[in-house]
Design a protein around this motif. Structure first.
Motif, PDB file in Angstrom:
ATOM      1  N   ILE A   1     -60.001 -61.575 -36.071  1.00 33.84           N
ATOM      2  CA  ILE A   1     -60.141 -59.911 -36.306  1.00 33.84           C
ATOM      3  C   ILE A   1     -58.393 -60.843 -36.580  1.00 33.84           C
ATOM      4  N   LEU A   2     -58.081 -60.484 -38.091  1.00 32.43           N
ATOM      5  CA  LEU A   2     -56.568 -60.948 -39.396  1.00 32.43           C
ATOM      6  C   LEU A   2     -55.842 -59.860 -39.281  1.00 32.43           C
ATOM      7  N   ILE A   3     -54.462 -59.116 -38.350  1.00 35.85           N
ATOM      8  CA  ILE A   3     -54.149 -57.715 -38.340  1.00 35.85           C
ATOM      9  C   ILE A   3     -52.785 -57.642 -38.429  1.00 35.85           C
ATOM     10  N   ASP A   4     -52.185 -56.791 -39.874  1.00 38.53           N
ATOM     11  CA  ASP A   4     -50.777 -57.011 -40.587  1.00 38.53           C
ATOM     12  C   ASP A   4     -51.057 -58.280 -41.629  1.00 38.53           C
ATOM     13  N   SER A   5     -52.010 -58.961 -42.260  1.00 37.26           N
ATOM     14  CA  SER A   5     -52.241 -60.059 -42.692  1.00 37.26           C
ATOM     15  C   SER A   5     -53.756 -59.929 -43.728  1.00 37.26           C
ATOM     16  N   TRP A   6     -53.672 -60.841 -44.984  1.00 32.02           N
ATOM     17  CA  TRP A   6     -55.087 -60.858 -45.405  1.00 32.02           C
ATOM     18  C   TRP A   6     -54.570 -62.621 -45.371  1.00 32.02           C
ATOM     19  N   PRO A   7     -55.794 -63.228 -44.869  1.00 31.82           N
ATOM     20  CA  PRO A   7     -55.508 -64.481 -44.723  1.00 31.82           C
ATOM     21  C   PRO A   7     -55.388 -65.445 -46.393  1.00 31.82           C
ATOM     22  N   THR A   8     -54.406 -66.042 -46.360  1.00 34.92           N
ATOM     23  CA  THR A   8     -54.544 -67.643 -46.830  1.00 34.92           C
ATOM     24  C   THR A   8     -54.871 -68.716 -46.845  1.00 34.92           C
ATOM     25  N   VAL A   9     -55.442 -69.351 -47.726  1.00 35.40           N
ATOM     26  CA  VAL A   9     -56.335 -70.756 -48.213  1.00 35.40           C
ATOM     27  C   VAL A   9     -55.496 -71.659 -49.048  1.00 35.40           C
ATOM     28  N   ASP A  10     -55.101 -72.442 -48.268  1.00 37.04           N
ATOM     29  CA  ASP A  10     -54.329 -74.071 -49.247  1.00 37.04           C
ATOM     30  C   ASP A  10     -52.793 -72.595 -49.548  1.00 37.04           C
ATOM     31  N   GLY A  11     -52.411 -72.367 -48.763  1.00 37.42           N
ATOM     32  CA  GLY A  11     -51.272 -70.915 -49.013  1.00 37.42           C
ATOM     33  C   GLY A  11     -50.797 -70.164 -50.356  1.00 37.42           C
ATOM     34  N   THR A  12     -52.427 -69.607 -50.681  1.00 41.41           N
ATOM     35  CA  THR A  12     -52.754 -68.698 -51.438  1.00 41.41           C
ATOM     36  C   THR A  12     -53.452 -67.557 -50.726  1.00 41.41           C
ATOM     37  N   GLU A  13     -52.671 -66.586 -50.798  1.00 43.21           N
ATOM     38  CA  GLU A  13     -53.635 -64.837 -49.914  1.00 43.21           C
ATOM     39  C   GLU A  13     -55.002 -64.881 -51.376  1.00 43.21           C
ATOM     40  N   VAL A  14     -55.731 -65.148 -50.009  1.00 44.91           N
ATOM     41  CA  VAL A  14     -57.278 -64.335 -50.791  1.00 44.91           C
ATOM     42  C   VAL A  14     -57.481 -62.969 -51.370  1.00 44.91           C
ATOM     43  N   THR A  15     -57.708 -63.186 -52.077  1.00 42.25           N
ATOM     44  CA  THR A  15     -57.742 -61.492 -52.899  1.00 42.25           C
ATOM     45  C   THR A  15     -59.376 -60.306 -52.238  1.00 42.25           C
ATOM     46  N   ALA A  16     -59.080 -59.178 -52.242  1.00 41.86           N
ATOM     47  CA  ALA A  16     -60.264 -58.235 -52.217  1.00 41.86           C
ATOM     48  C   ALA A  16     -61.581 -58.600 -51.917  1.00 41.86           C
ATOM     49  N   ASP A  17     -61.667 -58.791 -53.706  1.00 43.00           N
ATOM     50  CA  ASP A  17     -62.655 -59.106 -53.642  1.00 43.00           C
ATOM     51  C   ASP A  17     -63.584 -60.887 -53.763  1.00 43.00           C
ATOM     52  N   GLN A  18     -62.239 -61.330 -52.708  1.00 41.71           N
ATOM     53  CA  GLN A  18     -62.450 -62.664 -52.049  1.00 41.71           C
ATOM     54  C   GLN A  18     -62.712 -63.028 -51.016  1.00 41.71           C
ATOM     55  N   VAL A  19     -63.593 -62.170 -50.318  1.00 37.67           N
ATOM     56  CA  VAL A  19     -63.180 -62.468 -48.496  1.00 37.67           C
ATOM     57  C   VAL A  19     -63.892 -63.751 -48.074  1.00 37.67           C
ATOM     58  N   ILE A  20     -63.136 -64.296 -46.738  1.00 42.49           N
ATOM     59  CA  ILE A  20     -63.840 -64.601 -45.993  1.00 42.49           C
ATOM     60  C   ILE A  20     -65.012 -64.425 -45.353  1.00 42.49           C
ATOM     61  N   GLU A  21     -66.053 -64.784 -44.957  1.00 42.95           N
ATOM     62  CA  GLU A  21     -66.937 -64.022 -44.459  1.00 42.95           C
ATOM     63  C   GLU A  21     -67.117 -64.056 -43.121  1.00 42.95           C
TER      64      GLU A  21
END
Length: 376
Positions: A120-140
């Protein structure tokens, strides 16, 4: 060996449930034994503000689920790389990890490497290899939430402008992460809105030596401590603002904000606006109270609700932005918990309705609007 043991335990569990006449998942307290970690900034889970509100959501879940446990983990530096490492150090030991703050954005790779752990990540969306994951590319296995802090900041700005006696107000922030810049920009927009609609001339005071630099390197102005757990500097900034004639300070600085509270209590006629949670109790000062109101970000509900989704098996990865439309932002107007006039509350409530309807859109760090270009 671990997989064999897990299968044996699972078989025993199913057998025992069947023997008792209860099918797994049929309303039993399956999942009550969740092992939860909450990883926070240096100010810890008892900071009276951001971290503590997240923690309260975990505590509410634990109160209702016998056998669930929580382990607070304090990351001492506030550095982003160190924050991700702090999560990596404990990821194998917990079912769910609550990550409090933008500095934990980099957990994306770690989450992908540990698909059985929920984050549960509060105040951010996750990044993968430094790039923010967009709303339509969630990490399950990651539920990530941004909040429209600019809305709560807007209410705080209106409250300050409608209540100041000196005509000078300010906001003190911790670090210029997007959430903090949102609070700052929202506050400035709230003051501007009140000035325009009410014929006021309230000034937002900034100290150039404490201007913030956001995550893109842009100077955003404001009054930034540069830390979420530096009470001494928080007090220094507050005293400097008070010396400039400021009589209301919005405090969005985590543990550093405690220094602002202290400065207000030691001054005459100075009030603060709390942040993230209802901080009225923190404003007690003898027979008086220095808290005018508090801008709210309802994180405890988010954490609590997602933990229940983990428990009942309905958890899904998501990247969401929570707003006034779901009552995820707000301000304190309850009698006995604020010192706003009835007139101020009425005007803020009217503006809040317009925010919910999309008629007012305050500036935020990355919504393409700045306080200078804000209109409605």
């Amino acid at each position: 060996m671990k997989k064999i043991l897990a299968l044996v335990l699972a078989a025993v569990f199913v057998f025992s449930m069947t023997a008792c006449g209860t099918e797994p998942g049929s309303g039993s307290k399956e999942g009550d034994g969740l092992k939860i970690a909450i990883v926070s900034s240096p100010s810890g889970v008892d900071d009276g503000s951001f971290n503590q509100d997240n923690y309260n959501g975990v505590l509410k879940f634990i109160e209702e689920n016998e056998g669930a446990t929580v382990t607070p983990v304090r990351e001492e530096s506030g550095d982003s790389a160190a924050a991700v490492q702090a999560v990596a150090d404990v990821v194998a030991d917990f079912d769910v990890i609550v990550c409090c703050g933008y500095q934990f954005a980099g957990i994306g790779n770690l989450a992908q490497e540990n698909p059985d752990t929920k984050f549960i990540l509060i105040d951010s969306w996750p990044t993968v290899d430094g790039t923010e994951v967009t709303a339509d590319q969630v990490i399950e296995n990651v539920y990530a939430a941004y909040y429209a802090e600019q809305e709560s900041g807007f209410y705080a700005g209106m409250a300050a402008a409608l209540s100041t006696k000196t005509g000078k107000v300010a906001v003190v922030n911790g670090i210029a992460y997007p959430s903090n810049v949102n609070y700052q920009y929202g506050f400035e927009c709230g003051v501007l809105y009140a000035n325009t609609t009410e014929g006021l001339n309230v000034e937002v005071i900034e100290l150039p030596s404490y201007a913030g630099t956001d995550v893109t390197g842009a100077n955003v102005g404001g009054n930034y401590v540069g830390d979420f757990s530096d009470e001494a500097t928080g007090k220094v900034i507050a005293n400097a603002l008070i010396a400039e004639g400021v009589d209301i300070i919005f405090v969005a600085a985590g543990g550093s904000g405690n220094g602002v509270f202290t400065a207000a209590k030691e001054a005459e006629g100075v009030m603060v606006i709390g942040c993230d949670v209802d901080q009225y109790d923190d404003g007690a000062n003898g027979d008086n109270n220095v808290v005018l109101t508090s801008g709210l970000k309802v994180m405890h509900d988010t954490v609590y609700n997602v933990l229940n989704e983990v428990k009942n098996g309905s958890f899904k990865g998501a990247n969401v932005t929570l707003t006034a439309s779901t009552d995820s932002t707000g301000y304190v107007s309850a009698e006995g918990r604020c010192q706003l006039s009835a007139d101020a509350i009425s005007k803020i409530d009217a503006a809040q309705a317009d925010l919910k309807a999309g008629k007012i859109v305050p500036a935020a760090n990355f919504n393409g609007i700045t306080p200078e270009t804000f209109t409605w």
